[in-house]
Design a protein around this motif. Structure first.
Motif, short mmCIF file in Angstrom:
data_model
loop_
_atom_site.label_atom_id
_atom_site.label_comp_id
_atom_site.label_asym_id
_atom_site.label_seq_id
_atom_site.Cartn_x
_atom_site.Cartn_y
_atom_site.Cartn_z
N ALA A 112 -59.03 44.79 22.06
CA ALA A 112 -60.06 43.91 21.48
C ALA A 112 -60.60 44.51 20.18
N VAL A 113 -60.83 45.81 20.15
CA VAL A 113 -61.31 46.48 18.93
C VAL A 113 -60.28 46.33 17.82
N CYS A 114 -59.01 46.51 18.16
CA CYS A 114 -57.93 46.38 17.17
C CYS A 114 -57.85 44.97 16.62
N GLU A 115 -57.92 43.97 17.49
CA GLU A 115 -57.87 42.57 17.05
C GLU A 115 -59.04 42.22 16.14
N GLU A 116 -60.23 42.69 16.51
CA GLU A 116 -61.41 42.43 15.69
C GLU A 116 -61.27 43.08 14.31
N ALA A 117 -60.80 44.32 14.29
CA ALA A 117 -60.65 45.03 13.02
C ALA A 117 -59.61 44.35 12.13
N ARG A 118 -58.48 43.95 12.71
CA ARG A 118 -57.45 43.26 11.92
C ARG A 118 -57.97 41.93 11.38
N GLY A 119 -58.68 41.18 12.23
CA GLY A 119 -59.23 39.91 11.79
C GLY A 119 -60.22 40.08 10.64
N HIS A 120 -61.08 41.08 10.76
CA HIS A 120 -62.07 41.34 9.71
C HIS A 120 -61.38 41.77 8.42
N ALA A 121 -60.40 42.67 8.50
CA ALA A 121 -59.66 43.13 7.32
C ALA A 121 -58.92 41.96 6.67
N PHE A 122 -58.32 41.09 7.48
CA PHE A 122 -57.59 39.92 6.98
C PHE A 122 -58.54 39.00 6.21
N ASN A 123 -59.71 38.74 6.77
CA ASN A 123 -60.68 37.86 6.10
C ASN A 123 -61.19 38.47 4.80
N LEU A 124 -61.39 39.78 4.76
CA LEU A 124 -61.79 40.43 3.51
C LEU A 124 -60.69 40.32 2.45
N MET A 125 -59.43 40.44 2.89
CA MET A 125 -58.30 40.28 1.96
C MET A 125 -58.28 38.86 1.39
N LEU A 126 -58.49 37.86 2.25
CA LEU A 126 -58.54 36.47 1.78
C LEU A 126 -59.66 36.27 0.76
N GLN A 127 -60.81 36.86 1.02
CA GLN A 127 -61.94 36.77 0.09
C GLN A 127 -61.57 37.38 -1.25
N HIS A 128 -60.93 38.55 -1.23
CA HIS A 128 -60.51 39.22 -2.45
C HIS A 128 -59.52 38.35 -3.23
N ALA A 129 -58.60 37.70 -2.52
CA ALA A 129 -57.61 36.82 -3.16
C ALA A 129 -58.28 35.60 -3.78
N ARG A 130 -59.24 35.01 -3.07
CA ARG A 130 -59.97 33.86 -3.63
C ARG A 130 -60.70 34.24 -4.90
N GLU A 131 -61.33 35.41 -4.88
CA GLU A 131 -62.05 35.89 -6.07
C GLU A 131 -61.11 36.10 -7.25
N ALA A 132 -59.85 36.42 -6.96
CA ALA A 132 -58.84 36.62 -8.02
C ALA A 132 -58.25 35.29 -8.48
N GLY A 133 -58.58 34.19 -7.80
CA GLY A 133 -58.06 32.88 -8.16
C GLY A 133 -56.69 32.59 -7.60
N ALA A 134 -56.32 33.24 -6.52
CA ALA A 134 -54.99 33.09 -5.93
C ALA A 134 -54.84 31.80 -5.15
N ASP A 135 -53.60 31.31 -5.10
CA ASP A 135 -53.22 30.19 -4.25
C ASP A 135 -52.58 30.68 -2.96
N ALA A 136 -52.02 31.90 -3.02
CA ALA A 136 -51.28 32.44 -1.88
C ALA A 136 -51.25 33.96 -1.96
N ILE A 137 -50.89 34.57 -0.82
CA ILE A 137 -50.67 36.01 -0.75
C ILE A 137 -49.27 36.20 -0.18
N ILE A 138 -48.45 36.97 -0.90
CA ILE A 138 -47.10 37.27 -0.41
C ILE A 138 -47.02 38.75 -0.05
N GLY A 139 -46.01 39.10 0.75
CA GLY A 139 -45.79 40.50 1.12
C GLY A 139 -46.95 41.08 1.92
N MET A 140 -47.63 40.26 2.71
CA MET A 140 -48.80 40.72 3.45
C MET A 140 -48.40 41.72 4.52
N ARG A 141 -49.19 42.78 4.63
CA ARG A 141 -48.94 43.83 5.62
C ARG A 141 -50.27 44.35 6.17
#
Length: 109
Positions: free
Chosen positions: A52-81
């Motif tokens: 549960a801790v791992c899932e929460e951490a991954r979800g939070h990190a994923f959402n922060l990445m999406l926010q960073h991409a939106r701020e950059a004006g992105a339409d998509a993210i490729i090569g996600m890891r």
């Protein structure tokens, strides 16, 4: 937003590479989950409290990445890891990262 582990977006052409985007979270298990998880680890097998801790951490990190991409004006993210590193005893850094891109807009004739 489209997110893919591949290096292209099916059905779209990449118009511009905007750079690396990331989301970083440092999490610990917490006292209650750590105690219960520690007891369960004695018997072996899956430890739901730690999962549960791992899932929460991954979800939070994923959402922060999406926010960073939106701020950059992105339409998509490729090569996600994802990457995870033990930051210190009982605390783990979880990193979600990829390349932010702008997609070519095709106009219908």
């Amino acid at each position: 937003m489209i997110v893919t582990t591949g290096n292209e977006v099916a059905g779209h052409e990449i118009d511009q590479y905007l750079g690396v985007v990331r989301g970083i979270v440092v999490r610990s298990t917490g006292i209650a989950r750590g105690f219960v998880g520690g007891l369960r680890s004695i018997g072996g097998g899956n430890i739901p409290e730690y999962a549960a801790v791992c899932e929460e951490a991954r979800g939070h990190a994923f959402n922060l990445m999406l926010q960073h991409a939106r701020e950059a004006g992105a339409d998509a993210i490729i090569g996600m890891r994802y990457d995870a590193t033990e930051f210190m005893q009982g605390a783990t850094e979880v990193l979600a990262y990829g390349t932010a891109v702008k997609l070519l807009v095709r106009h219908k004739d």
